[in-house]
Design an enzyme around this catalytic site. Sequence first.
Site, PDB file in Angstrom:
ATOM      1  N   TYR A 109     -89.232  14.952 -27.777  1.00 39.20           N
ATOM      2  CA  TYR A 109     -89.891  13.863 -28.104  1.00 39.20           C
ATOM      3  C   TYR A 109     -91.262  13.799 -28.763  1.00 39.20           C
ATOM      4  O   TYR A 109     -91.990  14.649 -28.899  1.00 39.20           O
ATOM      5  CB  TYR A 109     -90.623  13.293 -26.712  1.00 39.20           C
ATOM      6  CG  TYR A 109     -91.291  11.820 -26.891  1.00 39.20           C
ATOM      7  CD1 TYR A 109     -90.707  10.336 -26.634  1.00 39.20           C
ATOM      8  CD2 TYR A 109     -92.570  11.675 -27.147  1.00 39.20           C
ATOM      9  CE1 TYR A 109     -91.304   9.231 -26.785  1.00 39.20           C
ATOM     10  CE2 TYR A 109     -93.433  10.534 -27.436  1.00 39.20           C
ATOM     11  CZ  TYR A 109     -92.620   9.580 -27.211  1.00 39.20           C
ATOM     12  OH  TYR A 109     -93.329   8.344 -27.349  1.00 39.20           O
ATOM     13  N   GLU A 197     -92.036   6.363 -33.461  1.00 40.25           N
ATOM     14  CA  GLU A 197     -91.689   7.154 -32.328  1.00 40.25           C
ATOM     15  C   GLU A 197     -90.300   7.719 -32.570  1.00 40.25           C
ATOM     16  O   GLU A 197     -89.251   6.866 -33.007  1.00 40.25           O
ATOM     17  CB  GLU A 197     -91.595   6.104 -31.008  1.00 40.25           C
ATOM     18  CG  GLU A 197     -91.176   7.185 -29.638  1.00 40.25           C
ATOM     19  CD  GLU A 197     -90.955   6.220 -28.455  1.00 40.25           C
ATOM     20  OE1 GLU A 197     -90.318   5.096 -28.539  1.00 40.25           O
ATOM     21  OE2 GLU A 197     -91.802   6.335 -27.495  1.00 40.25           O
TER      22      GLU A 197
END
Length: 392
Positions: A109, A197
């Site tokens: 992530y 993101e």
Amino acid sequence: MNIHEYQAKQLFKVFGISAPQGKTVTTADDAVKSTQDIPGNAWVVKAQVHAGGRGKVGGVKLAKNTDEVRQYASDMLGSRLVTKQTGSEGLPIESILIEKTYPIKREFYLSLLVDRASERVMFVSSTEGGMDIEAVADKTPEKIVTLLIDPAAGLQPYQCRKVAFDWSLQGAQIRALEKIMQGMYHLLLEKDASQIEINPLVETDEGELIALDAKINFDDNAVALHPDILEYRDQSQEDEKENKAQEFDLNYITLDGSIGCMVNGAGLAMATMDLVKLKGGSPANFLDVGGGTTPEKVCEAFKLILSDDHVKAVLVNIFGGIVKCDVIAQGILTAVDEIHVQVPVVVRLEGTNAEQGRALLNDSDFGVIAADNLASAAEQVVILANKEGMGA
Ligand code: GDP
Ligand code: MN
């Protein structure tokens, strides 16, 4: 402003962030055709909506042949996708992205955002990619690592290496990650993004690092400076009522309660919503009609509030500073008359000419309730909304 994944990946390409460059299509036929240009014999079919959490609800499918591509494409196109991030009505799937598949070794992530607390741009990274990052933050917060960037120095290579070591990357991968992080940092600054993101950022079986997903959010106050970004806007993914509000220069946000709120001033609107909650009710919206409210604006605001059929009662809370309360009262009465308001309306007026305003409301035949103070206004509107909600 949000953009689609495929658009974000186009921007990634410009900024040197490695991501699959697939094909975006709007029909099942074109989906099948597009596979001829995408190497491999399996494809990922991805619903393009302005929300994450698609994987868990059938918005991301792995197709092992072109028949499956056709099947998934026709299932998705024209339907609505409801994910954890969309609300119960979901978002329309008008286009899908077809990409080659990658054999995944590990999922990371990585995001970049503006952290208000530290007044810095901040990277957030984790070895636990691919899943719900909120759940990771909740259950294993130690697996979320943050990194602040000094605005004068910019993103430093050692900072990128730190993330690379956290992830146990080797050799060329370390430089690859640095390139991705620098790309994200430059993209955020140059295009006034508020968040980028990548979840997941994957390590493939061959050791390549690739952004398999991409989400970018832009600062609404800066987007006018970037015509190329504005081109990406897709109104089908936005709240109709919020767009309508923008046209009339009203600050409106849809919420999921039953009490419509019309207030002048953002701070007063927040306080009003708090008070509604305190009295046991739940606001259907945030609405700031602004300081220099006019009767026309009041009328438009009413229309907006009542276009939401969850609204069981309306609370108007106006502090007459620049505007006079009797003018507002007249605006409310006109609106109630013109658009045949069927639900109870409770009004609290305070400030210049408040007495005259209240008298106008009390003398009218529309059953608008003029409350003496804010607390009692909130109390009354909650009682009335509950009654309406029970079909009274
Ligand atoms: P989201 O659920 O909306 O965040 O959509 P993602 O783009 O993140 O996709 C969800 C999941 O699908 C990812 O976490 C991956 O595990 C999987 N996925 C997406 N693309 C591929 C791919 O090319 N190959 C494989 N094996 N899995 C993929
Ligand atoms: Mn994702």
